[in-house]
Design an enzyme around this catalytic site. Sequence first.
Site, PDB file in Angstrom:
ATOM      1  N   ASP A 211       0.798  -1.438   0.076  1.00 54.30           N
ATOM      2  CA  ASP A 211      -0.070  -0.634  -0.051  1.00 54.30           C
ATOM      3  C   ASP A 211       0.604   1.045  -0.099  1.00 54.30           C
ATOM      4  O   ASP A 211       1.924   1.707   0.613  1.00 54.30           O
ATOM      5  CB  ASP A 211      -1.331   0.157   1.500  1.00 54.30           C
ATOM      6  CG  ASP A 211      -1.787   1.197   1.317  1.00 54.30           C
ATOM      7  OD1 ASP A 211      -3.121   1.163   0.595  1.00 54.30           O
ATOM      8  OD2 ASP A 211      -1.684   2.015   1.958  1.00 54.30           O
ATOM      9  N   ASN A 219      -0.923  12.722  -5.701  1.00 57.91           N
ATOM     10  CA  ASN A 219      -2.051  13.227  -6.370  1.00 57.91           C
ATOM     11  C   ASN A 219      -2.624  14.904  -5.838  1.00 57.91           C
ATOM     12  O   ASN A 219      -2.693  15.684  -7.244  1.00 57.91           O
ATOM     13  CB  ASN A 219      -3.278  12.303  -5.816  1.00 57.91           C
ATOM     14  CG  ASN A 219      -3.173  11.223  -7.546  1.00 57.91           C
ATOM     15  OD1 ASN A 219      -2.480  11.009  -8.214  1.00 57.91           O
ATOM     16  ND2 ASN A 219      -3.946   9.932  -7.191  1.00 57.91           N
ATOM     17  N   HIS A 224      -2.938  14.408 -10.893  1.00 62.66           N
ATOM     18  CA  HIS A 224      -2.972  12.993 -11.424  1.00 62.66           C
ATOM     19  C   HIS A 224      -2.050  12.732 -12.414  1.00 62.66           C
ATOM     20  O   HIS A 224      -1.742  11.043 -12.375  1.00 62.66           O
ATOM     21  CB  HIS A 224      -4.337  12.763 -11.777  1.00 62.66           C
ATOM     22  CG  HIS A 224      -5.473  12.809 -11.080  1.00 62.66           C
ATOM     23  ND1 HIS A 224      -5.572  12.252  -9.903  1.00 62.66           N
ATOM     24  CD2 HIS A 224      -6.489  13.888 -10.568  1.00 62.66           C
ATOM     25  CE1 HIS A 224      -6.639  12.426  -8.894  1.00 62.66           C
ATOM     26  NE2 HIS A 224      -6.916  13.784  -9.822  1.00 62.66           N
ATOM     27  N   ASP A 228      -0.113   9.223 -11.605  1.00 62.90           N
ATOM     28  CA  ASP A 228       0.308   7.969 -12.615  1.00 62.90           C
ATOM     29  C   ASP A 228       1.777   7.796 -12.823  1.00 62.90           C
ATOM     30  O   ASP A 228       2.323   6.325 -12.902  1.00 62.90           O
ATOM     31  CB  ASP A 228       0.104   7.959 -13.560  1.00 62.90           C
ATOM     32  CG  ASP A 228      -2.045   8.249 -14.037  1.00 62.90           C
ATOM     33  OD1 ASP A 228      -2.132   7.707 -12.961  1.00 62.90           O
ATOM     34  OD2 ASP A 228      -2.830   8.532 -14.987  1.00 62.90           O
ATOM     35  N   ASP A 254      -3.792   2.352  -5.666  1.00 67.55           N
ATOM     36  CA  ASP A 254      -2.291   2.369  -4.623  1.00 67.55           C
ATOM     37  C   ASP A 254      -2.161   1.178  -4.244  1.00 67.55           C
ATOM     38  O   ASP A 254      -1.109   0.868  -2.990  1.00 67.55           O
ATOM     39  CB  ASP A 254      -2.344   3.651  -3.879  1.00 67.55           C
ATOM     40  CG  ASP A 254      -3.449   3.558  -2.726  1.00 67.55           C
ATOM     41  OD1 ASP A 254      -3.396   2.970  -2.885  1.00 67.55           O
ATOM     42  OD2 ASP A 254      -2.491   4.489  -1.417  1.00 67.55           O
TER      43      ASP A 254
END
Length: 345
Positions: A211, A219, A224, A228, A254
């Site tokens: 995690d 983000n 965003h 990515d 994630d």
Amino acid sequence: MDRILSQLSSSLNTAKTIDQLIRPVLEMLNTITGMESTYLTSIDLHQSTQHVRFARNTGQMTIPEGLTVPWGDTLCKRALDMGRPSTNEVLALWGDSDAARQLGIQTYVSAPIRNGEGDLLGTLCAASAAKQTIPPNIDALFQLFANIVANFIEREVLVEKLQAANDQLAAYALMDTLTGLPNRRAMFEELARLLAQAVRSQSSVLVGVIDLDGFKQINDNFGHQAGDDFLKAVSQRLTACLRTADWLGRLGGDEFLFIGPGPALDAAATDTAIVAGESGKVAAALQQRLTSATVGSYTLAGETVSYAGASIGVVAVSPGQLSPDDVIQLADVEMYIVKRARKAH
């Protein structure tokens, strides 16, 4: 001729591959022309070569399958350039062809094979070292056969393209398009296979849930696209530290999943879901290695960002009757223990 056409119709109905079609076609052309060799070629205009794909030889002169010759030296090119698909005066007409001289070809018939756009794919040919009378209407007949072969080749190419597209779609169905890693479905399928294999080999299975702490802030702070880019960079770093038999996949968001074969079980280990001993040591070492791989600097939106690492829980499990969901849940519990400990510090 009626028998030939009937045989052709039968071949078209039953042939599944170009090999199954062309062998009877070459035999029919041999019967019609009486020539020593009938053959199908493919032409690569970029490489300027002609390749004999299939051949039928019934006399002393032989056109070998697999033969590749320069396109510029071939009778096929001369016939196309001159618009003369057949002749029994080859040496007088095209004596400059080395291949024709070496084979002693005197009688020759050919027809071009073209696709729907008119591109030249190859030729359908007959040749003989003897000077033979060319049957009437042979040029039209050869072109008819060449057109049939062309349609079959185009159909075969279309089938191959469709199969490739289906294979690609199947691959996409099992792949996370952002990271290129296996997706949830692929990982669950592989985990089920790995658990079954571990039962047979009496070995443990290593499972890890990863995690990415702070992903939401990345983000929010950098956008965003940067998020990515971060996911892709983390996946690459994790992949770099895997063993050959290990799998890493993205479950979504994630969260990533690691699975891999573990050490052999001892007799006592089969009574517990999570295995200690040697398997436990391997799981702990793997957890540390994966965690260390995520720690470091990342370039996001043109800025260098220091990342303290992901929360990762890795367990070695005894497969027993455990399902993929069961073992992932065990690793998930371990991951949350790690996450709480990290927050406490």
